[in-house]
Design a protein around this motif. Sequence first.
Motif, PDB file in Angstrom:
ATOM      1  N   GLU A  26      13.191 -13.747 -30.763  1.00 15.33           N
ATOM      2  CA  GLU A  26      11.989 -14.562 -30.924  1.00 15.33           C
ATOM      3  C   GLU A  26      12.278 -15.818 -31.739  1.00 15.33           C
ATOM      4  O   GLU A  26      11.616 -16.848 -31.572  1.00 15.33           O
ATOM      5  CB  GLU A  26      10.868 -13.750 -31.567  1.00 15.33           C
ATOM      6  N   SER A  27      13.265 -15.759 -32.630  1.00 13.86           N
ATOM      7  CA  SER A  27      13.614 -16.938 -33.417  1.00 13.86           C
ATOM      8  C   SER A  27      14.212 -18.027 -32.541  1.00 13.86           C
ATOM      9  O   SER A  27      13.991 -19.217 -32.773  1.00 13.86           O
ATOM     10  CB  SER A  27      14.593 -16.572 -34.531  1.00 13.86           C
ATOM     11  N   ILE A  28      14.971 -17.621 -31.530  1.00 14.16           N
ATOM     12  CA  ILE A  28      15.558 -18.600 -30.624  1.00 14.16           C
ATOM     13  C   ILE A  28      14.470 -19.303 -29.831  1.00 14.16           C
ATOM     14  O   ILE A  28      14.513 -20.525 -29.625  1.00 14.16           O
ATOM     15  CB  ILE A  28      16.574 -17.922 -29.690  1.00 14.16           C
ATOM     16  N   LEU A  29      13.461 -18.573 -29.407  1.00 16.75           N
ATOM     17  CA  LEU A  29      12.330 -19.188 -28.727  1.00 16.75           C
ATOM     18  C   LEU A  29      11.594 -20.142 -29.656  1.00 16.75           C
ATOM     19  O   LEU A  29      11.181 -21.237 -29.244  1.00 16.75           O
ATOM     20  CB  LEU A  29      11.378 -18.112 -28.204  1.00 16.75           C
ATOM     21  N   ASP A  30      11.449 -19.747 -30.907  1.00  9.04           N
ATOM     22  CA  ASP A  30      10.804 -20.622 -31.894  1.00  9.04           C
ATOM     23  C   ASP A  30      11.610 -21.902 -32.092  1.00  9.04           C
ATOM     24  O   ASP A  30      11.048 -22.980 -32.271  1.00  9.04           O
ATOM     25  CB  ASP A  30      10.659 -19.899 -33.232  1.00  9.04           C
ATOM     26  N   MET A  31      12.935 -21.782 -32.069  1.00 14.31           N
ATOM     27  CA  MET A  31      13.786 -22.965 -32.209  1.00 14.31           C
ATOM     28  C   MET A  31      13.605 -23.905 -31.025  1.00 14.31           C
ATOM     29  O   MET A  31      13.654 -25.130 -31.179  1.00 14.31           O
ATOM     30  CB  MET A  31      15.255 -22.533 -32.324  1.00 14.31           C
ATOM     31  N   PHE A  32      13.404 -23.361 -29.858  1.00 12.33           N
ATOM     32  CA  PHE A  32      13.201 -24.190 -28.677  1.00 12.33           C
ATOM     33  C   PHE A  32      11.846 -24.884 -28.714  1.00 12.33           C
ATOM     34  O   PHE A  32      11.727 -26.063 -28.366  1.00 12.33           O
ATOM     35  CB  PHE A  32      13.326 -23.339 -27.417  1.00 12.33           C
ATOM     36  N   ILE A  35      26.254 -31.958 -26.128  1.00 12.23           N
ATOM     37  CA  ILE A  35      25.590 -30.653 -26.116  1.00 12.23           C
ATOM     38  C   ILE A  35      26.419 -29.631 -25.343  1.00 12.23           C
ATOM     39  O   ILE A  35      26.531 -28.465 -25.742  1.00 12.23           O
ATOM     40  CB  ILE A  35      24.178 -30.781 -25.514  1.00 12.23           C
ATOM     41  N   GLY A  36      27.010 -30.059 -24.229  1.00 13.04           N
ATOM     42  CA  GLY A  36      27.828 -29.151 -23.439  1.00 13.04           C
ATOM     43  C   GLY A  36      29.042 -28.644 -24.203  1.00 13.04           C
ATOM     44  O   GLY A  36      29.408 -27.464 -24.100  1.00 13.04           O
ATOM     45  N   THR A  37      29.674 -29.514 -24.990  1.00 10.23           N
ATOM     46  CA  THR A  37      30.833 -29.096 -25.787  1.00 10.23           C
ATOM     47  C   THR A  37      30.431 -28.063 -26.824  1.00 10.23           C
ATOM     48  O   THR A  37      31.116 -27.042 -27.011  1.00 10.23           O
ATOM     49  CB  THR A  37      31.468 -30.311 -26.474  1.00 10.23           C
ATOM     50  N   VAL A  38      29.312 -28.316 -27.511  1.00 13.35           N
ATOM     51  CA  VAL A  38      28.820 -27.344 -28.500  1.00 13.35           C
ATOM     52  C   VAL A  38      28.500 -26.016 -27.826  1.00 13.35           C
ATOM     53  O   VAL A  38      28.841 -24.942 -28.339  1.00 13.35           O
ATOM     54  CB  VAL A  38      27.585 -27.900 -29.230  1.00 13.35           C
ATOM     55  N   VAL A  45      22.726 -24.509 -29.912  1.00 16.24           N
ATOM     56  CA  VAL A  45      22.266 -25.687 -29.171  1.00 16.24           C
ATOM     57  C   VAL A  45      20.873 -26.115 -29.625  1.00 16.24           C
ATOM     58  O   VAL A  45      20.615 -27.310 -29.853  1.00 16.24           O
ATOM     59  CB  VAL A  45      22.279 -25.405 -27.658  1.00 16.24           C
ATOM     60  N   PHE A  46      19.961 -25.160 -29.758  1.00 16.80           N
ATOM     61  CA  PHE A  46      18.583 -25.495 -30.095  1.00 16.80           C
ATOM     62  C   PHE A  46      18.355 -25.677 -31.594  1.00 16.80           C
ATOM     63  O   PHE A  46      17.348 -26.253 -32.002  1.00 16.80           O
ATOM     64  CB  PHE A  46      17.628 -24.414 -29.574  1.00 16.80           C
TER      65      PHE A  46
END
Length: 332
Positions: free
Chosen positions: A181-187, A225-228, A249-250
């Motif tokens: 859920e934290s990743i969704l929050d980051m997005f 972004i792709g490299t990261v 990424v996010f």
Amino acid sequence: MTDYKNLKLIASSSPHIRSSESTRTIMMDVIIAMIPALAMSVFVFGFRALALTLVSVAACVFWEWGYRKLLKKPQSIGDLSAVVTGMLLAFVCPVTIPYWTIILGDFFAIVLVKMLFGGLGKNIVNPALAGRAFLFSWPVLMSNWVKVGFDNAAGLLSTADAVTAATPLAVMHQQKMLPEESILDMFLGNIGGCIGETSALLLIIGFIYLLYRKVITARIPLAYIGTVAILAFLFPQGNDRIAWMAAQVFGGGLMLGAIFMATDYVTSPLTKLGQIVYGIGCGVITILIRYFGGYSEGVTYAILCMNACAVLLDKIGRPVKFGAPKKEAAKK
């Protein structure tokens, strides 16, 4: 027959290209692209985010106006580049930073980094990022993150009583994986951090707008972004490769830096191949700092380092002169 003697012809140096675009129109497009992220910052952090941004913009315009007034040079504030610098510097600062601090950062960015090098087009590094690096002279003020959430967002004019919390990148820097859920929050932007970097979604919307207006190309942002993403996927520090990659990424200022900072016309390469190498370099340095540095974020210093390489990268992929001999073309 045409009377050529009576024709009024104006001879000028090439190229003879006309365009409706100007520095002002380009900067206006960048400002428009940043408005969604600014709106999210006000919703999440409160009206102090808007106040901080307005103070930063006003300070940048004042410092540029005052410098050129003092040296009796033509005014350049009408090109809106100072407005963009003010917004970007506010975007990479926490909402709790005192106003006097960001005004000092604006002075450093405009006067020392931009104007002393000759003004717009002659600065060697991105002024907003240089201003942020300077503001880390006050590391405590630049690391005071506010705990936020969609459920408790309020129009706060003061953050004196705000609850502080670690950012997701600070947690990941300790090699701890975040919940899904934290990743969704980051997005979406339901996280703490600098006021303009929280919502990857709205930054992507701004990116699409800039692409539509042909203000920037996708080469540098996608290479960066792709490299990261690739390096985070290949060398995860959590159990789930995909989740770790998405969080890298996010999280933090990657989206903001890749879209609005690394694509700066002045401090990025002009050649297509040079731009790709530039973006890859930014991504590699960002991951190195995030993984092995004492600081959880690396976007600022990655872009500043690659700014210094832009001149060298312009020698990569230079087009061959039209009509050049084959030997000269081979040397290229």
